[in-house]
Design an enzyme around this catalytic site. Sequence first.
Site, PDB file in Angstrom:
ATOM      1  N   HIS A 117       0.853  -1.184   0.000  1.00 34.56           N
ATOM      2  CA  HIS A 117       0.000   0.000   0.000  1.00 34.56           C
ATOM      3  C   HIS A 117       0.887   1.230   0.000  1.00 34.56           C
ATOM      4  O   HIS A 117       1.928   1.232   0.642  1.00 34.56           O
ATOM      5  CB  HIS A 117      -0.917   0.021   1.234  1.00 34.56           C
TER       6      HIS A 117
ATOM      7  N   ASP B  82      -7.889  -5.571   0.026  1.00 33.89           N
ATOM      8  CA  ASP B  82      -8.353  -6.415  -1.078  1.00 33.89           C
ATOM      9  C   ASP B  82      -7.981  -7.879  -0.892  1.00 33.89           C
ATOM     10  O   ASP B  82      -8.494  -8.747  -1.598  1.00 33.89           O
ATOM     11  CB  ASP B  82      -7.767  -5.917  -2.406  1.00 33.89           C
TER      12      ASP B  82
HETATM   13  N1  CMC Z   1       4.306  -7.553  -4.918  1.00 33.50           N
HETATM   14  C1  CMC Z   1       5.648  -7.493  -5.101  1.00 33.50           C
HETATM   15  N2  CMC Z   1       6.390  -6.367  -4.932  1.00 33.50           N
HETATM   16  C2  CMC Z   1       5.731  -5.266  -4.557  1.00 33.50           C
HETATM   17  C3  CMC Z   1       4.341  -5.240  -4.353  1.00 33.50           C
HETATM   18  C4  CMC Z   1       3.627  -6.444  -4.542  1.00 33.50           C
HETATM   19  N3  CMC Z   1       2.310  -6.482  -4.361  1.00 33.50           N
HETATM   20  N4  CMC Z   1       3.950  -4.001  -3.997  1.00 33.50           N
HETATM   21  C5  CMC Z   1       5.059  -3.259  -3.979  1.00 33.50           C
HETATM   22  N5  CMC Z   1       6.161  -4.022  -4.315  1.00 33.50           N
HETATM   23  C6  CMC Z   1       7.547  -3.589  -4.329  1.00 33.50           C
HETATM   24  C7  CMC Z   1       7.868  -2.751  -5.553  1.00 33.50           C
HETATM   25  O1  CMC Z   1       8.314  -3.548  -6.627  1.00 33.50           O
HETATM   26  C8  CMC Z   1       8.933  -1.833  -5.024  1.00 33.50           C
HETATM   27  O2  CMC Z   1      10.120  -2.576  -4.941  1.00 33.50           O
HETATM   28  P1  CMC Z   1      11.573  -1.829  -5.187  1.00 33.50           P
HETATM   29  O3  CMC Z   1      11.673  -0.801  -4.110  1.00 33.50           O
HETATM   30  O4  CMC Z   1      12.562  -2.927  -5.090  1.00 33.50           O
HETATM   31  O5  CMC Z   1      11.467  -1.233  -6.557  1.00 33.50           O
HETATM   32  C9  CMC Z   1       8.491  -1.569  -3.582  1.00 33.50           C
HETATM   33  O6  CMC Z   1       7.738  -2.729  -3.207  1.00 33.50           O
HETATM   34  C10 CMC Z   1       7.627  -0.312  -3.421  1.00 33.50           C
HETATM   35  O7  CMC Z   1       6.520  -0.452  -4.303  1.00 33.50           O
HETATM   36  P2  CMC Z   1       5.890   0.718  -5.163  1.00 33.50           P
HETATM   37  O8  CMC Z   1       5.297   0.149  -6.396  1.00 33.50           O
HETATM   38  O9  CMC Z   1       6.902   1.817  -5.320  1.00 33.50           O
HETATM   39  O10 CMC Z   1       4.754   1.213  -4.162  1.00 33.50           O
HETATM   40  P3  CMC Z   1       3.542   2.124  -4.524  1.00 33.50           P
HETATM   41  O11 CMC Z   1       3.221   2.860  -3.296  1.00 33.50           O
HETATM   42  O12 CMC Z   1       3.816   2.920  -5.750  1.00 33.50           O
HETATM   43  O13 CMC Z   1       2.382   1.085  -4.901  1.00 33.50           O
HETATM   44  C11 CMC Z   1       0.602  -0.481  -4.664  1.00 33.50           C
HETATM   45  C12 CMC Z   1       1.405   0.660  -3.994  1.00 33.50           C
HETATM   46  C13 CMC Z   1      -0.591  -0.806  -3.791  1.00 33.50           C
HETATM   47  C14 CMC Z   1       0.123  -0.008  -6.044  1.00 33.50           C
HETATM   48  C15 CMC Z   1       1.528  -1.710  -4.818  1.00 33.50           C
HETATM   49  O14 CMC Z   1       1.943  -2.166  -3.559  1.00 33.50           O
HETATM   50  C16 CMC Z   1       0.843  -2.831  -5.601  1.00 33.50           C
HETATM   51  O15 CMC Z   1       0.904  -2.859  -6.830  1.00 33.50           O
HETATM   52  N6  CMC Z   1       0.186  -3.808  -4.874  1.00 33.50           N
HETATM   53  C17 CMC Z   1      -0.567  -4.858  -5.540  1.00 33.50           C
HETATM   54  C18 CMC Z   1      -1.928  -4.333  -5.982  1.00 33.50           C
HETATM   55  C19 CMC Z   1      -2.882  -4.131  -4.813  1.00 33.50           C
HETATM   56  O16 CMC Z   1      -3.023  -4.992  -3.962  1.00 33.50           O
HETATM   57  N7  CMC Z   1      -3.548  -2.978  -4.819  1.00 33.50           N
HETATM   58  C20 CMC Z   1      -4.574  -2.640  -3.818  1.00 33.50           C
HETATM   59  C21 CMC Z   1      -4.159  -1.514  -2.946  1.00 33.50           C
HETATM   60  S1  CMC Z   1      -5.205  -1.341  -1.481  1.00 33.50           S
HETATM   61  C22 CMC Z   1      -6.782  -0.929  -2.074  1.00 33.50           C
HETATM   62  C23 CMC Z   1      -6.830   0.315  -2.866  1.00 33.50           C
HETATM   63  O17 CMC Z   1      -6.209   1.309  -2.535  1.00 33.50           O
HETATM   64  O18 CMC Z   1      -7.561   0.329  -3.854  1.00 33.50           O
END
Ligand code: CMC
Length: 434
Positions: free
Chosen positions: A311, A368
């Site tokens: 998140h 989720d």
């Molecule tokens: N699986 C594997 N690696 C992950 C994941 C994941 N689900 N989420 C984040 N990472 C890694 C990412 O690759 C990055 O690694 P590095 O620093 O080595 O490059 C690090 O963790 C930080 O991730 P980010 O993408 O920079 O984080 P963000 O804040 O931009 O994204 C997120 C947040 C929710 C989009 C992301 O965690 C994600 O894609 N999660 C899976 C989708 C999901 O479950 N979404 C629902 C969110 S909660 C409900 C809502 O808000 O709608």
Amino acid sequence: MTDTPEQTFTLTNDQTGESCTLPLVEGTYGPHCIDIRKLYAQTGHFTLDPSFTATGSCKSRITYIDGDEGILMHRGYDIKELATKSTYLETCYLLLYGELPTQAELDEFTHNITYHTMVHEQMHRLFSGFRRDAHPMAVMVGVVGALAAFYHDSLDINDPKQREISAHRLIAKVPTLAAMSMKYSMGQPFVYPDNTLSYSENFLKMCFSVPAEEYKVSPVLARAMDRILILHADHEQNASTSTVRIAGSSQANPFACISSGIASLWGPSHGGANQKVLEMLDEIGSKDRIPEFIERAKDKEDPFRLMGFGHRVYKNLDPRAQVLKESCDEVLEELGVDDPRLELAMELERIALEDEYFVQRKLFPNVDFYSGIILKAMGFPTEMFTVLFAVSRTVGWVSQWKEMMEEPALRIGRPRQLYTGAAERPYVPMKKRK
Ligand code: CMC
């Protein structure tokens, strides 16, 4: 909130020594914000924050999240308390109007919402224009936006009364449209709202009853539905809410704004994740394949991510996921469902939470992760999961839109950019192009 510029923040250009002093604004909780509105005028510089990781886009009195502590509050009330002690409609009132209602206020609000649950009969025909196999979120983007074509009497955004009627219409009609989109995809007749039932009971009935049979709403399922709705009701300035606000800032009508929010919610990084979690669990299939998928999630060359994990704001726990995990057990027990996916999900959670990659990046199960399992057990088709998120979040979008529209100095949202394209060059005639 105080925004008297008693505290300031000074930025200094290391090369020129020039400095600029900006007000530091303090909220009820959370980090202070540097008010950069005069930055460009004073320095000639913009700020650059493409994914808004350090940018507050507005002041708001609705929702507070402390991502490090795993706290979520609406109007000062903790989400866990609301999920266990309140009802969805009472939480809607709280979000919209800022205070918990008295009994008389709640009765009047409930009456207003119930009174607006039906949709214009001609909307039924709108549905038949969609393919049966259309994703219900695609249908929702269309039909919610189309409300603006039916309810002309509440489109004057400068009239507070009309804004309120639109808000009530959206909270009341989005569940009806959501249930219709489910029925349409199943080839079953639409079920009209039943105003003798509560909001959640009525929604379940519109989704699951058929005219040929009597339908009794299970109180356990109605309570679980209500709780799911409360848990998703608002989440401050996430992608879809920011979309609604930016659309509304141009003075677009509320139905169009909420439709844009639904479009933004659909993405798998946001609300679309609940559908993807279930698809992922089905793809993993058995516990012995979990390590393979964990490795894939860690592999930067592989686009696969562990859906339902991580998140932008929560870096410790998602309090909504905690409550849902409890509801999940209750619902599965009530229904007598022994879903192997729940065991698989728990094992996946256990392994991921022990893995250095996830620990280091503070990746925890989000809301989720468990909602899909409950919704599946309740009988919702997987493609409906994100629609259910949209039903619950409608009140959050509407409350945030209402708050923004009540701002005396509303201005259109218009971010700037760092241009990195080609420098000016002369037009090249076709025959001279390579
Ligand atoms: N699986 C594997 N690696 C992950 C994941 C994941 N689900 N989420 C984040 N990472 C890694 C990412 O690759 C990055 O690694 P590095 O620093 O080595 O490059 C690090 O963790 C930080 O991730 P980010 O993408 O920079 O984080 P963000 O804040 O931009 O994204 C997120 C947040 C929710 C989009 C992301 O965690 C994600 O894609 N999660 C899976 C989708 C999901 O479950 N979404 C629902 C969110 S909660 C409900 C809502 O808000 O709608």
